[in-house]
Design a protein around this motif. Sequence first.
Motif, PDB file in Angstrom:
ATOM      1  N   ARG A  47       0.828  -1.215   0.000  1.00 50.86           N
ATOM      2  CA  ARG A  47       0.000   0.000   0.000  1.00 50.86           C
ATOM      3  C   ARG A  47       0.863   1.266   0.000  1.00 50.86           C
ATOM      4  N   ALA A  48       1.962   1.234   0.750  1.00 49.57           N
ATOM      5  CA  ALA A  48       2.858   2.390   0.763  1.00 49.57           C
ATOM      6  C   ALA A  48       3.518   2.589  -0.599  1.00 49.57           C
ATOM      7  N   LEU A  49       3.837   1.503  -1.282  1.00 53.57           N
ATOM      8  CA  LEU A  49       4.431   1.607  -2.615  1.00 53.57           C
ATOM      9  C   LEU A  49       3.439   2.138  -3.640  1.00 53.57           C
ATOM     10  N   GLU A  50       2.165   1.838  -3.464  1.00 51.80           N
ATOM     11  CA  GLU A  50       1.165   2.184  -4.471  1.00 51.80           C
ATOM     12  C   GLU A  50       0.377   3.452  -4.157  1.00 51.80           C
ATOM     13  N   ALA A  51       0.545   4.023  -2.976  1.00 49.88           N
ATOM     14  CA  ALA A  51      -0.229   5.201  -2.576  1.00 49.88           C
ATOM     15  C   ALA A  51       0.231   6.452  -3.317  1.00 49.88           C
ATOM     16  N   ASP A  52      -0.640   7.451  -3.336  1.00 50.06           N
ATOM     17  CA  ASP A  52      -0.274   8.743  -3.909  1.00 50.06           C
ATOM     18  C   ASP A  52       0.925   9.321  -3.169  1.00 50.06           C
ATOM     19  N   ALA A  53       1.750  10.068  -3.882  1.00 54.12           N
ATOM     20  CA  ALA A  53       2.965  10.615  -3.297  1.00 54.12           C
ATOM     21  C   ALA A  53       2.674  11.447  -2.051  1.00 54.12           C
ATOM     22  N   ALA A  54       1.653  12.299  -2.133  1.00 55.54           N
ATOM     23  CA  ALA A  54       1.354  13.175  -1.004  1.00 55.54           C
ATOM     24  C   ALA A  54       0.920  12.396   0.231  1.00 55.54           C
ATOM     25  N   THR A  55       0.422  11.188   0.012  1.00 60.48           N
ATOM     26  CA  THR A  55      -0.080  10.378   1.120  1.00 60.48           C
ATOM     27  C   THR A  55       1.040   9.820   1.982  1.00 60.48           C
ATOM     28  N   ILE A  56       2.172   9.494   1.362  1.00 60.23           N
ATOM     29  CA  ILE A  56       3.228   8.802   2.114  1.00 60.23           C
ATOM     30  C   ILE A  56       4.465   9.653   2.344  1.00 60.23           C
ATOM     31  N   HIS A  57       4.563  10.817   1.735  1.00 61.36           N
ATOM     32  CA  HIS A  57       5.782  11.625   1.781  1.00 61.36           C
ATOM     33  C   HIS A  57       6.188  11.935   3.227  1.00 61.36           C
ATOM     34  N   GLY A  58       7.332  11.398   3.658  1.00 65.06           N
ATOM     35  CA  GLY A  58       7.850  11.654   4.995  1.00 65.06           C
ATOM     36  C   GLY A  58       7.149  10.911   6.110  1.00 65.06           C
ATOM     37  N   GLU A  59       6.233  10.015   5.767  1.00 64.59           N
ATOM     38  CA  GLU A  59       5.387   9.390   6.785  1.00 64.59           C
ATOM     39  C   GLU A  59       6.094   8.229   7.493  1.00 64.59           C
ATOM     40  N   ARG A  60       5.422   7.808   8.549  1.00 65.06           N
ATOM     41  CA  ARG A  60       5.825   6.662   9.356  1.00 65.06           C
ATOM     42  C   ARG A  60       4.566   5.882   9.658  1.00 65.06           C
ATOM     43  N   PHE A  61       4.569   4.561   9.437  1.00 63.73           N
ATOM     44  CA  PHE A  61       3.371   3.763   9.644  1.00 63.73           C
ATOM     45  C   PHE A  61       3.682   2.571  10.549  1.00 63.73           C
TER      46      PHE A  61
END
Length: 341
Positions: free
Chosen positions: A231-245
């Motif tokens: 999901r992190a690989l396929e998500a929109d850029a703005a969704t995962i940029h700099g995130e931690r899950f």
Amino acid sequence: MAGTVLVSGGSGYIAGETIRQLLARGWTVHTTVRNLSREAELRGQLGGSPETLRFYAADLMKDAGWAEAMDGCDAVCHMASPFPTSVPKDENELIVPAREGALRALRFAHAAGIKRFVMTSSAAAIAYGHPPGKSQYDESDWTNVDAPGVQPYIKSKTIAERAARDWVAANAPEMDYCAVCPVAVIGPVEGSDFAASIDLVLRLLNGSVPALPDVGFSIVDLRDIADLHVRALEADAATIHGERFIGSSGPFQRFADVARVLRDNLGPQARKVPTRKMPNWAVHLLAMVMPPARQLLGELGRVRATSSAHAQEVLGWSPRPPEQSIVDCARSLIEKGVVKV
């Protein structure tokens, strides 16, 4: 968003399931291993064809092979990191390759023009070195590596993730970098090569744990943590940029909780699972004669509960209950002949 992705550390437990899911979703996968002599064995476990799954020899501490592995990739899922089979004499045996491997993967990804980089970190980088009264953790928390008693592996995961974030901020702020932080990973096994967290279920089933210490952990299913990476690989850029899950599937589980799930669901196959609790004084005595048991001392009575609400809200992730993961893990260990009951 299927494309071509490099998954480092393709012989790993989580990496293997992630590769299987990526192939099923139409991705072409490059993966690194330290020795290509394992290619035939791993290809049999992972599936894919020579066109959709390609192997490259690369080491965390050497440049050789990384450029070739990155060539043609749209994204990187960096999963390779050293895991100890025992407490090392020198903590840098874990810290240095974890940190340098992450930075090496980032440098080669950046040089190849790759914009998406998903790093497998760990809840170990979140939930340790805090005051004794703290029991709930989320993505805003960071392990204090300078606190007394923080083990080398925990330091290695924390230092590697911090180093990666600092490198991206300084050298590639446009890169869509994020980290996935799994708790203890439990689930079905393909054979005898699996994550250390599986060892707990194995030892409970085979009776080598005589009693249940007051120690616990959070659990996530192998299939679900692989899905979180996808999901992190396929998500929109703005969704995962700099995130931690954080990848965690439910309530904090103690040894006694896991043992109860096994007994309730496996019937006679769980006949060796202990029922007695081990008093804390007995754990202290055990640690005097068994050095690996010393790692339990700081965990006696501690709760380190982690919330995956952020991953569920942002990525739509929905993990299965930990009870199902425990039972599926146990049944696969039995079916594969890894444990005799």
